[in-house]
Design a protein around this motif. Structure first.
Motif, mmCIF file in Angstrom:
data_model
loop_
_atom_site.group_PDB
_atom_site.id
_atom_site.type_symbol
_atom_site.label_atom_id
_atom_site.label_comp_id
_atom_site.label_asym_id
_atom_site.label_seq_id
_atom_site.Cartn_x
_atom_site.Cartn_y
_atom_site.Cartn_z
ATOM 1 N N PRO A 129 5.694 -6.711 -10.552
ATOM 2 C CA PRO A 129 7.123 -6.839 -10.280
ATOM 3 C C PRO A 129 7.384 -7.369 -8.872
ATOM 4 N N LYS A 130 6.414 -7.166 -7.981
ATOM 5 C CA LYS A 130 6.553 -7.585 -6.571
ATOM 6 C C LYS A 130 5.161 -8.052 -6.143
ATOM 7 N N VAL A 131 5.108 -9.014 -5.255
ATOM 8 C CA VAL A 131 3.789 -9.506 -4.827
ATOM 9 C C VAL A 131 3.062 -8.401 -4.068
ATOM 10 N N THR A 132 1.843 -8.096 -4.476
ATOM 11 C CA THR A 132 1.061 -7.057 -3.810
ATOM 12 C C THR A 132 -0.390 -7.519 -3.628
ATOM 13 N N VAL A 133 -0.826 -7.471 -2.386
ATOM 14 C CA VAL A 133 -2.194 -7.898 -2.066
ATOM 15 C C VAL A 133 -3.188 -6.914 -2.690
ATOM 16 N N GLY A 134 -2.981 -5.607 -2.410
ATOM 17 C CA GLY A 134 -3.899 -4.593 -2.938
ATOM 18 C C GLY A 134 -3.873 -4.556 -4.464
ATOM 19 N N GLY A 135 -2.701 -4.764 -5.046
ATOM 20 C CA GLY A 135 -2.591 -4.800 -6.510
ATOM 21 C C GLY A 135 -3.384 -5.965 -7.074
ATOM 22 N N ALA B 192 -12.085 -12.124 9.226
ATOM 23 C CA ALA B 192 -10.832 -11.416 8.944
ATOM 24 C C ALA B 192 -11.085 -9.998 8.449
ATOM 25 N N LYS B 193 -10.460 -9.044 9.120
ATOM 26 C CA LYS B 193 -10.544 -7.647 8.666
ATOM 27 C C LYS B 193 -10.101 -7.536 7.205
ATOM 28 N N ASN B 194 -8.932 -8.100 6.901
ATOM 29 C CA ASN B 194 -8.367 -7.878 5.566
ATOM 30 C C ASN B 194 -9.049 -8.682 4.470
ATOM 31 N N ALA B 195 -9.935 -9.597 4.862
ATOM 32 C CA ALA B 195 -10.810 -10.231 3.864
ATOM 33 C C ALA B 195 -12.096 -9.430 3.749
ATOM 34 N N LEU C 232 -1.602 -0.802 14.183
ATOM 35 C CA LEU C 232 -2.400 -1.853 14.781
ATOM 36 C C LEU C 232 -1.590 -3.039 15.311
ATOM 37 N N ARG C 233 -0.753 -3.607 14.455
ATOM 38 C CA ARG C 233 -0.032 -4.827 14.872
ATOM 39 C C ARG C 233 1.046 -4.487 15.897
ATOM 40 N N ALA C 234 1.650 -3.307 15.778
ATOM 41 C CA ALA C 234 2.635 -2.870 16.763
ATOM 42 C C ALA C 234 1.967 -2.729 18.132
ATOM 43 N N THR D 254 4.002 -10.449 7.435
ATOM 44 C CA THR D 254 4.454 -9.182 8.048
ATOM 45 C C THR D 254 3.491 -8.737 9.152
ATOM 46 N N ASP D 255 2.218 -9.087 9.020
ATOM 47 C CA ASP D 255 1.233 -8.664 10.022
ATOM 48 C C ASP D 255 1.365 -9.429 11.344
ATOM 49 N N LEU D 256 2.279 -10.428 11.407
ATOM 50 C CA LEU D 256 2.562 -11.111 12.686
ATOM 51 C C LEU D 256 3.988 -10.838 13.179
ATOM 52 N N THR E 76 6.290 3.808 3.062
ATOM 53 C CA THR E 76 5.783 4.742 2.050
ATOM 54 C C THR E 76 4.522 4.216 1.369
ATOM 55 N N ARG E 77 4.427 2.933 1.192
ATOM 56 C CA ARG E 77 3.254 2.255 0.649
ATOM 57 C C ARG E 77 2.684 2.923 -0.610
ATOM 58 N N PRO E 78 3.433 2.880 -1.703
ATOM 59 C CA PRO E 78 2.931 3.471 -2.946
ATOM 60 C C PRO E 78 1.785 2.654 -3.552
ATOM 61 N N VAL E 79 1.132 3.224 -4.569
ATOM 62 C CA VAL E 79 0.043 2.501 -5.259
ATOM 63 C C VAL E 79 0.359 2.346 -6.748
ATOM 64 N N ASP E 80 1.660 2.471 -7.102
ATOM 65 C CA ASP E 80 2.031 2.415 -8.525
ATOM 66 C C ASP E 80 1.625 1.101 -9.200
ATOM 67 N N TYR E 81 1.710 -0.018 -8.482
ATOM 68 C CA TYR E 81 1.348 -1.298 -9.116
ATOM 69 C C TYR E 81 -0.162 -1.388 -9.360
ATOM 70 N N LEU E 82 -0.923 -0.749 -8.470
ATOM 71 C CA LEU E 82 -2.388 -0.766 -8.633
ATOM 72 C C LEU E 82 -2.765 0.042 -9.875
ATOM 73 N N LYS F 105 10.797 -7.937 5.372
ATOM 74 C CA LYS F 105 11.061 -7.788 3.928
ATOM 75 C C LYS F 105 9.915 -7.125 3.177
ATOM 76 N N ILE F 106 8.762 -6.933 3.831
ATOM 77 C CA ILE F 106 7.611 -6.403 3.083
ATOM 78 C C ILE F 106 7.542 -4.885 3.198
ATOM 79 N N PHE F 107 7.607 -4.355 4.420
ATOM 80 C CA PHE F 107 7.523 -2.900 4.614
ATOM 81 C C PHE F 107 8.819 -2.397 5.235
HETATM 82 C C1 EPZ Z 1 -2.253 -5.576 2.670
HETATM 83 O O1 EPZ Z 1 -1.780 -4.253 2.429
HETATM 84 C C2 EPZ Z 1 -2.811 -5.590 4.081
HETATM 85 N N1 EPZ Z 1 -3.882 -4.624 4.197
HETATM 86 C C3 EPZ Z 1 -1.707 -5.272 5.075
HETATM 87 O O2 EPZ Z 1 -2.238 -5.382 6.392
HETATM 88 C C4 EPZ Z 1 -0.587 -6.298 4.910
HETATM 89 O O3 EPZ Z 1 0.477 -5.977 5.778
HETATM 90 C C5 EPZ Z 1 -0.095 -6.310 3.457
HETATM 91 O O4 EPZ Z 1 -1.218 -6.536 2.553
HETATM 92 C C6 EPZ Z 1 0.956 -7.384 3.175
HETATM 93 O O5 EPZ Z 1 0.440 -8.643 3.488
HETATM 94 C C7 EPZ Z 1 -5.126 -4.976 3.910
HETATM 95 O O6 EPZ Z 1 -5.409 -6.072 3.446
HETATM 96 C C8 EPZ Z 1 -6.195 -3.962 4.155
HETATM 97 P P1 EPZ Z 1 0.827 -4.891 -0.473
HETATM 98 P P2 EPZ Z 1 -1.401 -3.803 0.949
HETATM 99 O O7 EPZ Z 1 0.334 -4.168 -1.658
HETATM 100 O O8 EPZ Z 1 -2.257 -4.496 -0.016
HETATM 101 C C9 EPZ Z 1 4.738 -2.594 -2.095
HETATM 102 C C10 EPZ Z 1 -2.722 -4.663 8.605
HETATM 103 O O9 EPZ Z 1 -2.048 -4.408 9.632
HETATM 104 N N2 EPZ Z 1 3.863 -1.952 -3.084
HETATM 105 O O10 EPZ Z 1 0.771 -6.390 -0.492
HETATM 106 O O11 EPZ Z 1 -1.374 -2.328 0.958
HETATM 107 C C11 EPZ Z 1 4.402 -2.157 -0.670
HETATM 108 O O12 EPZ Z 1 4.995 -0.922 -0.363
HETATM 109 C C12 EPZ Z 1 -2.262 -4.198 7.230
HETATM 110 O O13 EPZ Z 1 -3.805 -5.260 8.640
HETATM 111 C C13 EPZ Z 1 4.426 -1.106 -4.030
HETATM 112 O O14 EPZ Z 1 5.645 -0.884 -4.060
HETATM 113 O O15 EPZ Z 1 0.099 -4.352 0.839
HETATM 114 C C14 EPZ Z 1 4.930 -3.312 0.124
HETATM 115 O O16 EPZ Z 1 6.325 -3.183 0.238
HETATM 116 C C15 EPZ Z 1 -1.018 -3.386 7.284
HETATM 117 N N3 EPZ Z 1 3.603 -0.515 -4.955
HETATM 118 C C16 EPZ Z 1 4.645 -4.518 -0.768
HETATM 119 O O17 EPZ Z 1 4.474 -3.984 -2.086
HETATM 120 C C17 EPZ Z 1 2.262 -0.744 -4.954
HETATM 121 O O18 EPZ Z 1 1.567 -0.198 -5.808
HETATM 122 C C18 EPZ Z 1 3.408 -5.324 -0.405
HETATM 123 O O19 EPZ Z 1 2.321 -4.428 -0.187
HETATM 124 C C19 EPZ Z 1 1.700 -1.616 -3.995
HETATM 125 C C20 EPZ Z 1 2.524 -2.218 -3.063
#
Ligand code: EPZ
Length: 431
Positions: free
Chosen positions: A170-176, A21-24, A381-383, A315-317, A130-136, A337-339
């Motif tokens: 406040p919201k589920v975030t993978v990167g967070g 898996a790329k994302n792993a 990518l997914r598009a 969302t990636d499917l 927009t994909r912010p990083v505020d939660y991180l 609902k995610i992006f």
């Molecule tokens: C990961 O992105 C994946 N990327 C994405 O895959 C995937 O679509 C996404 O998780 C959701 O499953 C990788 O793993 C490299 P999030 P990530 O933080 O971690 C909002 C692909 O095609 N948010 O879970 O960046 C955000 O805007 C990619 O392989 C904030 O508001 O996603 C979104 O609405 C695309 N503030 C939601 O949370 C923040 O600080 C979930 O995003 C962080 C996120």
């Protein structure tokens, strides 16, 4: 720039091996920043995103060695790569690199954990929102880092080290969640992460870090507990099979009809996707070795889906499922609902004859009886791969441009589909 040409109308029959898996792989490749010892990752996919992250990590001082093939290795087996960050030589991640690959922002947590400081460019917007990083940044602040934003960079400092804390997203975030975990594993004291992402990629990272000596409990659930340890060692870890790649090929098979075995796929990692495909009319069966998708004769039924964090529909499917629904009997509603902006494929699918209307976060797809080939391109990518799925049944030829998007996240896509009977070829620059 390479293009892919597909001549539609072939059923798919055969076996498709699922890659790592790329994302792993991406967060796992960042984990070696936390230790002076060697982390060996097996089953690393050959993808442009992986190669790009290796280049980015080498700037920080991470050396990597790719193991050569051994006699008896499967020809398509993933790579085994040894990563080692004996010394961190630079704690700056510049704009030129982070803007090309968002996941590289995740170096922030391990750099601060190990060096007490990091200066990482804010990634900026991207094609899907927009994909912010505020939660991180919030997670790092909770762990005791001081964060300043200077000239487009997040500057994080923790001269006395990070300390355990309660982090509530406040919201589920993978990167967070990746960030909180990598910040907390070597922090002083214990950390509790609430509303954590339960995605299989988070569990894979936690499993690997635990092999390195971390004390993480609850990964894969919304509550993760971490007891900080003073140092991490090396380890050996196999990257999880790619659930999004598997789900994508499952949709290819459901779209064309035929009988495809997804070798190595783990159904529990994309059950919501498989359930939707089964409701659409494909027969889904699985065993310890993978997942089988069959559709013979019966047409596709319209199915509504709404994307959600794991274990919901990923969302990636979403784009791929929308492509499938363009040929279903009846109308389906696809809600993202995610992006907020992940519908860039809609207008390109329309170029192939799909009937899709957007209403806010919902795409309303009216199934058609046939699609027709055209020139298309997509911005993520997914598009892009959703256009490949539609092209597999479109009459005549479809050319998908900007193949570099596909190369970021799908390994040997045309070979894997071609081996099952798809008429698909890459046309290289000038070809
Ligand atoms: C990961 O992105 C994946 N990327 C994405 O895959 C995937 O679509 C996404 O998780 C959701 O499953 C990788 O793993 C490299 P999030 P990530 O933080 O971690 C909002 C692909 O095609 N948010 O879970 O960046 C955000 O805007 C990619 O392989 C904030 O508001 O996603 C979104 O609405 C695309 N503030 C939601 O949370 C923040 O600080 C979930 O995003 C962080 C996120």
């Amino acid at each position: 720039m390479d293009r892919i040409r597909i001549t539609g109308g072939q059923k798919l029959n055969g076996t498709i091996p699922i890659s790592g898996a790329k994302n792993a792989a991406l967060p796992l490749m960042i984990a070696p920043l936390l230790t002076r010892e060697t982390l060996t990752l097996e089953n690393v996919p050959r993808l442009n995103d992986v190669a790009m992250l290796m280049r980015i990590l080498s700037n920080h001082g991470v050396d990597h060695t790719i193991e050569g093939k051994r006699p008896g290795d499967q020809p398509n087996a993933g790579q085994t790569i040894h990563f080692r960050a004996r010394e961190i030589v630079d704690t700056v991640a510049p704009y030129e690199l982070v803007s090309r690959m968002r996941a590289s922002f995740w170096v922030l947590a391990p750099l601060v954990a190990r060096m007490g400081e990091a200066r990482v460019s804010l990634p900026g917007g991207c094609a899907i929102g927009t994909r912010p990083v505020d939660y991180l940044l919030m997670a790092m602040e909770r762990l005791g880092a001081r964060i300043e934003i200077e000239e487009g960079y997040a500057v994080a400092t923790a001269p006395k080290g990070l300390r355990g804390a309660e982090i509530i997203f406040p919201k589920v975030t993978v990167g967070g969640t990746h960030t909180a975990i990598m910040g907390a594993v070597t922090a002083h004291g214990s950390t509790l992460i609430r509303n954590a992402a339960a995605e299989p990629e988070v569990t894979d990272l936690a499993d690997c870090l635990n092999k390195m000596g971390a004390k993480i409990r609850g990964a894969g659930t919304p509550t993760i507990e971490i007891d900080g340890v003073t140092s991490l060692s090396g380890a050996r870890h196999e990257v999880l099979p790619d659930r999004i790649e598997a789900g994508t090929f499952a949709m290819c098979a459901a779209m064309t009809g035929g009988d495809v075995f997804l070798e190595g796929a783990r159904p529990e990692t994309f059950q919501a996707g498989l359930d939707a495909i089964a409701r659409a009319g494909a027969i889904v069966t699985s065993n310890n070795h993978g997942v089988r998708i069959q559709r013979n004769g019966a047409g596709l039924a319209a199915v509504d889906i709404t994307t959600a964090p794991f274990p919901g529909f990923p969302t990636d499917l979403q784009a791929q499922f929308m492509a499938l629904m363009t040929m279903a009997k009846g109308t389906s509603h696809i809600t993202e609902k995610i992006f907020e902006n992940r519908f860039m494929h809609v207008s390109e699918l329309a170029r192939l004859g799909a009937k899709i209307r957007l209403d806010g976060e919902t795409a309303i797809v009216e199934g058609v009886t046939k699609l027709k080939g055209a020139q298309v391109m997509a911005t993520d990518l997914r598009a892009s791969v959703s256009l490949v799925i539609a092209a597999l049944v479109a009459e005549g030829d479809t050319t998908v441009h900007r193949v570099y998007h596909l190369d970021r996240g799908f390994e040997r896509l045309e070979q894997k589909l071609g081996a099952c009977g798809a008429l698909i070829e890459r046309i290289s620059e000038g070809g």
